[in-house]
Motif scaffolding. Structure first.
Motif, PDB file in Angstrom:
ATOM      1  N   TYR A  18       0.833  -1.203   0.000  1.00 33.40           N
ATOM      2  CA  TYR A  18       0.000   0.000   0.000  1.00 33.40           C
ATOM      3  C   TYR A  18       0.873   1.262   0.000  1.00 33.40           C
ATOM      4  O   TYR A  18       0.559   2.247  -0.667  1.00 33.40           O
ATOM      5  CB  TYR A  18      -0.919  -0.013   1.223  1.00 33.40           C
ATOM      6  CG  TYR A  18      -1.769   1.228   1.365  1.00 33.40           C
ATOM      7  CD1 TYR A  18      -2.867   1.447   0.543  1.00 33.40           C
ATOM      8  CD2 TYR A  18      -1.470   2.189   2.335  1.00 33.40           C
ATOM      9  CE1 TYR A  18      -3.648   2.589   0.671  1.00 33.40           C
ATOM     10  CE2 TYR A  18      -2.239   3.321   2.486  1.00 33.40           C
ATOM     11  CZ  TYR A  18      -3.324   3.514   1.639  1.00 33.40           C
ATOM     12  OH  TYR A  18      -4.080   4.653   1.771  1.00 33.40           O
ATOM     13  N   ARG A  19       1.994   1.206   0.712  1.00 32.15           N
ATOM     14  CA  ARG A  19       2.898   2.348   0.738  1.00 32.15           C
ATOM     15  C   ARG A  19       3.480   2.601  -0.662  1.00 32.15           C
ATOM     16  O   ARG A  19       3.593   3.745  -1.095  1.00 32.15           O
ATOM     17  CB  ARG A  19       4.026   2.110   1.740  1.00 32.15           C
ATOM     18  CG  ARG A  19       4.863   3.351   2.033  1.00 32.15           C
ATOM     19  CD  ARG A  19       6.076   2.991   2.874  1.00 32.15           C
ATOM     20  NE  ARG A  19       5.702   2.313   4.104  1.00 32.15           N
ATOM     21  CZ  ARG A  19       5.338   2.926   5.219  1.00 32.15           C
ATOM     22  NH1 ARG A  19       5.286   4.253   5.245  1.00 32.15           N
ATOM     23  NH2 ARG A  19       5.024   2.229   6.300  1.00 32.15           N
ATOM     24  N   CYS A  20       3.831   1.527  -1.351  1.00 38.70           N
ATOM     25  CA  CYS A  20       4.360   1.667  -2.708  1.00 38.70           C
ATOM     26  C   CYS A  20       3.298   2.234  -3.657  1.00 38.70           C
ATOM     27  O   CYS A  20       3.582   3.107  -4.491  1.00 38.70           O
ATOM     28  CB  CYS A  20       4.856   0.320  -3.226  1.00 38.70           C
ATOM     29  SG  CYS A  20       6.309  -0.328  -2.369  1.00 38.70           S
ATOM     30  N   LEU A  21       2.066   1.739  -3.523  1.00 40.66           N
ATOM     31  CA  LEU A  21       0.985   2.275  -4.351  1.00 40.66           C
ATOM     32  C   LEU A  21       0.761   3.763  -4.065  1.00 40.66           C
ATOM     33  O   LEU A  21       0.538   4.562  -4.984  1.00 40.66           O
ATOM     34  CB  LEU A  21      -0.305   1.494  -4.078  1.00 40.66           C
ATOM     35  CG  LEU A  21      -0.361   0.066  -4.643  1.00 40.66           C
ATOM     36  CD1 LEU A  21      -1.556  -0.679  -4.041  1.00 40.66           C
ATOM     37  CD2 LEU A  21      -0.462   0.091  -6.158  1.00 40.66           C
ATOM     38  N   GLY A  22       0.837   4.127  -2.789  1.00 36.31           N
ATOM     39  CA  GLY A  22       0.664   5.531  -2.439  1.00 36.31           C
ATOM     40  C   GLY A  22       1.763   6.407  -2.999  1.00 36.31           C
ATOM     41  O   GLY A  22       1.515   7.553  -3.411  1.00 36.31           O
ATOM     42  N   ALA A  23       2.998   5.895  -3.014  1.00 43.50           N
ATOM     43  CA  ALA A  23       4.112   6.673  -3.561  1.00 43.50           C
ATOM     44  C   ALA A  23       3.933   6.892  -5.060  1.00 43.50           C
ATOM     45  O   ALA A  23       4.152   7.999  -5.571  1.00 43.50           O
ATOM     46  CB  ALA A  23       5.431   5.962  -3.276  1.00 43.50           C
ATOM     47  N   LEU A  24       3.535   5.845  -5.769  1.00 45.57           N
ATOM     48  CA  LEU A  24       3.292   5.997  -7.201  1.00 45.57           C
ATOM     49  C   LEU A  24       2.152   6.976  -7.464  1.00 45.57           C
ATOM     50  O   LEU A  24       2.220   7.810  -8.382  1.00 45.57           O
ATOM     51  CB  LEU A  24       2.984   4.629  -7.816  1.00 45.57           C
ATOM     52  CG  LEU A  24       4.126   3.611  -7.821  1.00 45.57           C
ATOM     53  CD1 LEU A  24       3.624   2.247  -8.285  1.00 45.57           C
ATOM     54  CD2 LEU A  24       5.269   4.090  -8.714  1.00 45.57           C
ATOM     55  N   HIS A  25       1.107   6.877  -6.653  1.00 43.19           N
ATOM     56  CA  HIS A  25      -0.030   7.790  -6.802  1.00 43.19           C
ATOM     57  C   HIS A  25       0.382   9.221  -6.516  1.00 43.19           C
ATOM     58  O   HIS A  25      -0.025  10.157  -7.215  1.00 43.19           O
ATOM     59  CB  HIS A  25      -1.151   7.348  -5.862  1.00 43.19           C
ATOM     60  CG  HIS A  25      -2.319   8.275  -5.848  1.00 43.19           C
ATOM     61  ND1 HIS A  25      -2.450   9.316  -4.946  1.00 43.19           N
ATOM     62  CD2 HIS A  25      -3.433   8.338  -6.644  1.00 43.19           C
ATOM     63  CE1 HIS A  25      -3.571   9.956  -5.162  1.00 43.19           C
ATOM     64  NE2 HIS A  25      -4.194   9.380  -6.179  1.00 43.19           N
ATOM     65  N   HIS A  26       1.190   9.412  -5.499  1.00 40.95           N
ATOM     66  CA  HIS A  26       1.614  10.759  -5.126  1.00 40.95           C
ATOM     67  C   HIS A  26       2.449  11.407  -6.241  1.00 40.95           C
ATOM     68  O   HIS A  26       2.318  12.615  -6.505  1.00 40.95           O
ATOM     69  CB  HIS A  26       2.420  10.709  -3.834  1.00 40.95           C
ATOM     70  CG  HIS A  26       2.962  12.033  -3.402  1.00 40.95           C
ATOM     71  ND1 HIS A  26       2.159  13.035  -2.902  1.00 40.95           N
ATOM     72  CD2 HIS A  26       4.237  12.538  -3.423  1.00 40.95           C
ATOM     73  CE1 HIS A  26       2.895  14.097  -2.609  1.00 40.95           C
ATOM     74  NE2 HIS A  26       4.164  13.819  -2.927  1.00 40.95           N
ATOM     75  N   ARG A  27       3.269  10.620  -6.890  1.00 45.44           N
ATOM     76  CA  ARG A  27       4.114  11.159  -7.952  1.00 45.44           C
ATOM     77  C   ARG A  27       3.409  11.210  -9.299  1.00 45.44           C
ATOM     78  O   ARG A  27       3.969  11.702 -10.284  1.00 45.44           O
ATOM     79  CB  ARG A  27       5.383  10.311  -8.083  1.00 45.44           C
ATOM     80  CG  ARG A  27       6.257  10.323  -6.844  1.00 45.44           C
ATOM     81  CD  ARG A  27       7.654   9.810  -7.159  1.00 45.44           C
ATOM     82  NE  ARG A  27       7.655   8.436  -7.653  1.00 45.44           N
ATOM     83  CZ  ARG A  27       7.851   7.365  -6.891  1.00 45.44           C
ATOM     84  NH1 ARG A  27       8.047   7.511  -5.576  1.00 45.44           N
ATOM     85  NH2 ARG A  27       7.855   6.154  -7.418  1.00 45.44           N
ATOM     86  N   GLY A  28       2.189  10.699  -9.367  1.00 42.70           N
ATOM     87  CA  GLY A  28       1.435  10.720 -10.621  1.00 42.70           C
ATOM     88  C   GLY A  28       1.965   9.754 -11.654  1.00 42.70           C
ATOM     89  O   GLY A  28       1.742   9.952 -12.856  1.00 42.70           O
TER      90      GLY A  28
END
Length: 388
Positions: free
Chosen positions: A222-232
């Motif tokens: 989930y943290r990895c998904l959030g990082a990708l989402h945050h960076r677009g």
């Protein structure tokens, strides 16, 4: 015989010898005594003193009726109390003038017992809520525990404030039970939904955290998904695998290729918001149980002073406060603000009285007397601490 039991006997013996000691023990209640017979006797002594028993105003010797009437009054509420036991309590008191110190010991034992009992209730409520898919009972028990800690702090004469203990307490408390809540399926499906529909992250990113996942590995995904989402950046099996590698999660064994592939290939229908709430609900009960275990471990440490116990226990409730705020945010409700202990005009008089009952203030060195002064040595003697 334990020191606590000796202290209970000593404080009762002091009051039986000198009823006036009750005026210095108004912060001590019958509920603070561990033995039922001691609770009943102390309640009887307070009742007789409040009713202005002749012994309350006796200047010289205390009449025998003070003992016999107290035993008779207590005998109405407890069985097995005899006059001979009351006289044994008198013999167990080294010095009646030390009654406030003995009372402090009784209160200290009561604080440890009370905190332990409420921590157990919080843990039981969290377990029950986890089984029923609820959180309200655990949150209510946490509020009760906080109120108890604030009340005990006032009785002990300290300011209630969270203080980090610095190291996990050592105790024989039970370890966390594996498989606390069966949310594996919800967590797996939620991650699949977020990987397949990255825009769904907007529904949960404001309140769901990696630590809310029961499985730490899924929390890292989930943290990895959030990082990708945050960076677009785009989200798929390759980008997610690359992000995990960049974070060292593959090298240290936290995640494997198969785990990430299972997330990206196991797509199914579902609402990210609804699934996130299920994960969040489980997180609330797990954190409540963890806080309860920590507080119980603190309370079972007999070497921990009451003031430190109370403040460390308040600190242990901090993680539950944080997850509660996010739980209410997930449900669109404002989180209740925990009531602070107000001290606008200084500590309450009861708090000051309790503190003074525990120890006398340190003497202040007087200025040097001028030559020829007639001040006697007795005039500058430090105040008695009740040891003589």
């Amino acid at each position: 015989m334990s020191p606590l039991l000796e202290a209970e006997q000593a404080v009762l013996g002091a009051v039986l010898l000198d009823p006036g000691q009750l005026r210095q023990l108004d912060w001590l209640t019958p509920e603070h005594f561990h033995r039922p017979v001691h609770r009943a006797l102390f309640a009887a002594l307070r009742h007789l003193h409040a009713d202005r028993h002749p012994a309350s105003s006796a200047e010289d010797s205390v009449p025998l009726s003070w003992v016999t009437d107290a035993v008779a009054e207590a005998g109405r509420h407890v069985r097995g109390l005899t006059a001979s036991y009351a006289h044994s309590l008198i013999s167990a008191c080294p010095r009646p003038g030390h009654a406030p110190v003995y009372g402090r010991m009784v209160l200290e034992g009561a604080i440890h017992r009370s905190v332990t009992a409420h921590a157990i209730r919080l843990h039981q409520a969290a377990r029950a809520d986890a089984l029923q898919g609820e959180v309200e009972a655990a949150l209510r028990c946490a509020d009760v525990l906080r109120d108890v800690l604030n009340d005990l702090a006032r009785r002990w004469g300290t300011e209630p404030r969270p203080v980090d203990p610095g190291a996990p307490p050592t105790s024989g408390s039970p370890a966390p039970t594996p498989g606390w809540a069966n949310v594996d399926e919800e967590e797996q499906v939620l991650l699949g939904v977020l990987a397949e529909r990255p825009r769904s992250m907007d529904e949960v990113v404001g309140w769901l955290r990696p630590a809310d996942f029961a499985d730490p590995a899924r929390g890292e995904i989930y943290r990895c998904l959030g990082a990708l989402h945050h960076r677009g950046e785009p989200v798929d099996r390759i980008t997610l695998l690359w992000e995990a590698q960049r974070r060292g999660l593959l090298a240290d064994g936290t995640l494997s290729r198969d785990q990430i592939s299972a997330i990206c290939d196991g797509v199914g229908p579902g609402s990210a918001e609804w699934l996130g709430e299920q994960v969040m609900r489980s997180s609330v009960t797990r954190v409540a149980a963890a806080s309860a275990r920590s507080i119980r471990a603190l309370a079972e440490d007999e070497a921990l002073a009451p003031g430190r116990l109370i403040n460390h226990a308040l600190h242990a409730l901090g993680p539950l406060d944080e997850v509660r705020i996010r739980w209410h945010a997930a449900n669109g409700r404002p989180a209740p603000t925990p009531p602070a202990a107000p001290l606008p005009n200084g500590p309450p008089s009861a708090q000051v009285h309790a503190a003074l009952a525990r120890s006398a203030p340190r003497p202040i060195s007087p200025p040097s007397a001028p030559s020829g002064s007639t001040a006697s040595s007795a005039a500058v003697r430090p105040p008695s601490r009740g040891h003589g």
